[in-house]
Design an enzyme around this catalytic site. Structure first.
Site, PDB file in Angstrom:
ATOM      1  N   LYS A  88       0.844  -1.208   0.000  1.00  0.00           N
ATOM      2  CA  LYS A  88       0.000   0.000   0.000  1.00  0.00           C
ATOM      3  C   LYS A  88       0.882   1.261   0.000  1.00  0.00           C
ATOM      4  CE  LYS A  88      -3.681  -2.653   2.057  1.00  0.00           C
ATOM      5  NZ  LYS A  88      -4.872  -2.725   2.887  1.00  0.00           N
ATOM      6  N   GLY A 103      -1.723  -7.451   3.453  1.00  0.00           N
ATOM      7  CA  GLY A 103      -1.439  -6.031   3.627  1.00  0.00           C
ATOM      8  C   GLY A 103      -0.495  -5.830   4.805  1.00  0.00           C
ATOM      9  N   HIS A 138      -8.635  -2.940  -6.151  1.00  0.00           N
ATOM     10  CA  HIS A 138      -8.573  -3.074  -4.685  1.00  0.00           C
ATOM     11  C   HIS A 138      -9.694  -2.232  -4.060  1.00  0.00           C
ATOM     12  CE1 HIS A 138      -7.215  -2.741  -0.560  1.00  0.00           C
ATOM     13  NE2 HIS A 138      -6.521  -3.841  -0.793  1.00  0.00           N
TER      14      HIS A 138
HETATM   15  P1  PGA Z   1      -4.643  -6.366   5.407  1.00  0.00           P
HETATM   16  O1  PGA Z   1      -4.838  -5.851   3.912  1.00  0.00           O
HETATM   17  O2  PGA Z   1      -3.899  -7.684   5.343  1.00  0.00           O
HETATM   18  O3  PGA Z   1      -3.881  -5.297   6.097  1.00  0.00           O
HETATM   19  O4  PGA Z   1      -6.028  -6.550   5.983  1.00  0.00           O
HETATM   20  C1  PGA Z   1      -5.118  -6.747   2.859  1.00  0.00           C
HETATM   21  C2  PGA Z   1      -5.308  -5.968   1.581  1.00  0.00           C
HETATM   22  O5  PGA Z   1      -5.925  -4.892   1.601  1.00  0.00           O
HETATM   23  O6  PGA Z   1      -4.851  -6.401   0.507  1.00  0.00           O
END
Ligand code: PGA
Length: 251
Positions: A8, A231, A92
Site C-alpha cells: 500500500k 497487507g 482493490h
Molecule cells: P490487510 O490488507 O492484510 O492489512 O487486511 C489486505 C489488503 O488490503 O490487501
C-alpha cells in the site's frame, strides 16, 4: 499457491529496498509457493533490483487502462512491464472506495494488463453492510462478472482473483475459514461459468483481509483458498515469511 504482499502507501525508496532484501533473506526457499511483493510505484525499480537472483516476483498496486498520453499522474501497463512487474493488483477496495474506481474501470484495466502480459490480481469483496444484508454473493458475482467481461483467457496462470471482504481489511477481523471457503468455491463456480470449467479449476483465488501468521494455516488449508493477499503483515519480513511457510506446508 501464491502469497502476495500489498505494501500500500508505505515505505520510502530506501525503506522499500531494505524490506525487499529482508523478505528475500527471511523466505529462504519458498518451495512450490509463488511469492510476490507490490511496493509503491516509485520503489518498483529499486525493489526489482533487490529481488534479483531470488524467486520473488514484482507487482504494482494499480495502473491505468490507456496505452499512454495525456493522463497526468497515471502509470501504464507498458511502464510496469519496463520496470520488471509480473503482477498488478486491480480493483482493490481502497481504489474503489476512495478513488471512485468502478467495475468498468477494472474491466478495462484487466484487459489492458492481459494485453501487456501482466497478471492481474483482481480484488472483489463485499462491505459489512452488504454482508449483513445477505448480499455478499450478489455483490461478488457482479464484481467478478464485470471484471472478466469480454476477457479471453487461454492460460489460467494469467489471471488471479483475490477475495477481500472489505470488513476484514486492516481491521484485525478475518473471515472464518468456513466463510472464506464458501465464497472461494462460489467464485470458482462463477469463473467456470464466465471463463470455462477447464480454466476455473486452476485460477488462483487468494484470500485477503487481516491474514497473519496466526491465522494463515487455517485459511490456507481450505480447499479453494490458493493463497493470500497480505497487507499489514507483509510490511514485516518475518511475518510475511511465516505466512509463506504456512502456504508451503499446505502445498
Ligand atoms: P490487510 O490488507 O492484510 O492489512 O487486511 C489486505 C489488503 O488490503 O490487501
Amino acid at each position: 499457491m501464491l502469497i502476495a504482499g500489498n505494501w500500500k502507501m508505505n515505505t520510502d525508496l530506501p525503506g522499500a529496498a531494505k524490506l525487499a532484501e529482508e523478505v528475500v533473506e527471511a523466505l529462504g526457499d519458498p518451495g512450490p509457493v509463488q511469492v510476490a511483493v507490490c511496493p509503491p510505484f516509485v520503489s518498483l525499480d529499486a525493489v526489482f533490483g533487490a529481488l534479483r537472483g531470488s524467486s520473488v516476483k514484482l507487482g504494482a498496486q494499480d495502473m491505468h487502462f490507456e496505452e499512454g498520453g495525456a493522463y497526468t499522474g497515471e502509470v501504464s501497463a507498458a511502464m510496469l512491464r519496463s520496470v520488471g512487474c509480473t503482477y498488478v493488483i486491480l480493483g482493490h477496495s481502497e481504489r474503489r472506495q476512495y478513488f471512485g474506481e468502478t467495475d468498468e474501470h477494472v474491466n478495462k484495466k484487466v484487459r489492458q494488463a492481459l494485453a501487456h502480459e501482466l497478471v492481474p490480481i483482481v480484488c472483489v469483496g463485499e462491505t459489512l453492510k452488504e454482508r449483513e444484508a445477505g448480499q455478499e454473493r450478489h455483490v461478488v458475482k457482479g464484481q467478478v462478472e464485470r471484471a472478466v467481461e469480454s476477457v479471453v483467457l487461454s492460460d489460467p496462470a494469467r489471471l488471479v482473483v483475490a477475495y477481500e471482504p472489505v470488513w476484514a481489511i486492516g481491521t484485525g477481523k478475518t473471515a472464518s475459514p468456513a466463510q472464506a471457503q464458501e465464497m472461494h468455491a462460489y467464485i470458482r463456480r462463477l469463473l467456470a461459468e464466465f471463463l470455462g470449467e477447464h480454466l476455473a479449476g486452476n485460477i488462483h483465488i487468494l484470500y485477503g483481509g487481516s491474514m497473519k501468521p496466526a491465522n494463515a494455516d487455517e485459511l490456507l488449508s481450505q480447499k479453494d483458498v490458493d493463497g493470500g493477499l497480505i497487507g499489514g503483515a507483509s510490511l514485516q519480513a518475518g511475518a510475511f515469511a511465516a505466512i509463506v511457510a504456512a502456504g508451503k506446508s499446505q502445498s
